[in-house]
Design an enzyme around this catalytic site. Sequence first.
Site, PDB file in Angstrom:
ATOM      1  N   THR A 191       0.892  -1.290  -0.007  1.00 49.96           N
ATOM      2  CA  THR A 191       0.001  -0.045   0.019  1.00 49.96           C
ATOM      3  C   THR A 191       0.761   1.261   0.292  1.00 49.96           C
ATOM      4  OG1 THR A 191      -0.047  -0.075   2.432  1.00 49.96           O
ATOM      5  CG2 THR A 191      -1.933  -1.166   1.107  1.00 49.96           C
ATOM      6  N   ALA A 192       0.182   2.384  -0.322  1.00 50.48           N
ATOM      7  CA  ALA A 192       0.937   3.703  -0.465  1.00 50.48           C
ATOM      8  C   ALA A 192       0.586   4.558   0.746  1.00 50.48           C
ATOM      9  CB  ALA A 192       0.486   4.349  -1.779  1.00 50.48           C
ATOM     10  N   GLY A 222       9.636  -4.728  -1.087  1.00 49.59           N
ATOM     11  CA  GLY A 222       8.749  -4.683  -2.194  1.00 49.59           C
ATOM     12  C   GLY A 222       9.429  -5.607  -3.403  1.00 49.59           C
ATOM     13  N   GLY A 260       0.182   2.368  -5.846  1.00 52.49           N
ATOM     14  CA  GLY A 260       1.544   3.218  -5.858  1.00 52.49           C
ATOM     15  C   GLY A 260       1.588   3.932  -7.068  1.00 52.49           C
ATOM     16  N   GLY A 318       5.040   0.972 -10.441  1.00 54.14           N
ATOM     17  CA  GLY A 318       3.911  -0.097 -10.591  1.00 54.14           C
ATOM     18  C   GLY A 318       4.159  -0.705 -11.982  1.00 54.14           C
ATOM     19  N   GLU A 333      -3.114  -0.630  -8.862  1.00 55.90           N
ATOM     20  CA  GLU A 333      -3.832   0.407  -8.884  1.00 55.90           C
ATOM     21  C   GLU A 333      -2.953   1.540  -8.743  1.00 55.90           C
ATOM     22  OE1 GLU A 333      -5.443   3.448  -8.195  1.00 55.90           O
ATOM     23  OE2 GLU A 333      -5.316   2.844  -6.201  1.00 55.90           O
ATOM     24  N   CYS A 379      -5.362   9.429  -5.578  1.00 58.38           N
ATOM     25  CA  CYS A 379      -5.132   8.918  -6.844  1.00 58.38           C
ATOM     26  C   CYS A 379      -6.237   9.339  -7.537  1.00 58.38           C
ATOM     27  CB  CYS A 379      -5.074   7.450  -6.976  1.00 58.38           C
ATOM     28  SG  CYS A 379      -6.188   6.622  -6.072  1.00 58.38           S
ATOM     29  N   GLU A 420       0.860  13.766 -14.378  1.00 53.15           N
ATOM     30  CA  GLU A 420       0.378  13.657 -12.969  1.00 53.15           C
ATOM     31  C   GLU A 420       1.411  14.269 -11.993  1.00 53.15           C
ATOM     32  OE1 GLU A 420      -1.586  10.401  -9.867  1.00 53.15           O
ATOM     33  OE2 GLU A 420      -0.078   9.778 -10.980  1.00 53.15           O
ATOM     34  N   GLY A 425     -14.125  10.077  -4.011  1.00 52.28           N
ATOM     35  CA  GLY A 425     -15.193   9.628  -2.837  1.00 52.28           C
ATOM     36  C   GLY A 425     -15.978   8.395  -3.374  1.00 52.28           C
TER      37      GLY A 425
END
Length: 461
Positions: free
Chosen positions: A114-115, A180, A196, A201, A218, A252, A349, A411
């Site tokens: 996870t990030a 990782g 991440g 990724g 993701e 993200c 991004e 959301g």
Amino acid sequence: CVVKADADDYEQAVVAAKTASKEWRMVSGPKRGEIVRQIGHALREKRDLLGKLLALEVGKILPEGVGEVQEYIDVCDYAVGLSRMFAGKVLPSERPNHALLELWNPLGLVGIITAFNFPVAVYGWNNAIALVCGNSCLWKGAPSTPLVSVAITKIMESVFRANDISPAVCSSLCGGVSIGEAMSKDKRIDLLSFTGSTKVGNQVGVEVQKRFGKSLLELGGNNAIIVDGDADLDLVVPSVLFAAVGTAGQRCTTTRRLVLHESVYDEVVRRLKSAYAQVNIGDPVDEGTLYGPLHSKEAVDAFVKTVGEVEQSGGKIEFGGKVISRPGFYVEPTIVTGLDHGHPLVQRETFVPILYVLKFKDFKEAVEWNCEVNQGLSSSLFTNNVGQIFHWLGPQGSDCGIVNVNIPTSGAEIGGAFGGEKHTGGGRESGSDAWKQYMRRSTCTINYGKDLPLAQGIQFG
């Protein structure tokens, strides 16, 4: 003191989790669901404390910290129901006295990386679903958020021990790049879920594919909101504010591009600048704070570098653009105009609160702009035109995994599958049929007769 895992720690954790998976997969689905229900209940009892710890460690505001823990609880509730519902199929066989079935079984060990920005919710999406599907889990949280990882693991440990099940079913390690990399290369990990950056990724996906493993990626999102000329601006402005400023631009699903029809461009920019000026910036755990710090100095450096590039490129800083002089990694939420939709800065991004505002004339042109970036995570259209809504949702519309209408890009609810296309990685987590990624599918043919007819009517011998 949090101890950073080394190679020996990693080996012990993998062996323990893999061994525990053999016990866990033999527990019935509904019983697994009951234990996940207990995990959700234990989290609910500590929700506010965990939310505050998360806010302190990540830097997000307290309501978002508590909300993130609640999201894990909600996914546990969802997984409990799923534990009695995921099912195979009985298919018609072309051969007499034969049954054709489709069955699902656990994969084994699911690795979860996870990030920093959503250490609890993203783990919860994966963990709760993987558990009811019969898998054990090995979690590596971000190196900068070890405390919340330890706290969550301790809570789960107590639940497993109370049910006389090895707590190694949900193991965790605090470590950096080396852990990782080991997870990516380890064939004992049957599925590796990674959240991440697109850059990392890509490396993870390649390493997993080298061993013909399964990965669930993701990754990033350069998300756009399109506002048509007939949109309800009273919905638009608070939606953009939440999606662009919430979590200090470190989701993200953060809105990074705002594509405005020329007829509402000036009005939306004016309202948005006014809304930005009213955002309460402060300590993330203080009541009333809407906007806290960035997570790290590296994020501040990226913000400063990007603002400088905006100015050098002829862009206009409509609001913000400065580092805030106070303890912590604070920067002003920033609005930029004057850059073309195809400018490299707009196409890139940058994981900070910078919003690029663009002006369009033709709706189809705006949709093309939405789709022209590398990532394909989240998108939203604000309009009251039914025809445009269905264009947006259809094959010529948004190419993202999340396609919204009249709500923000951020959301997402847990009931739908979460994830995106292209450089976002293609993985799906949480709801809908995302559970299928955590199981292996078998097509089974059973002959209960005395003859041996072959498929397609083949005669042999």
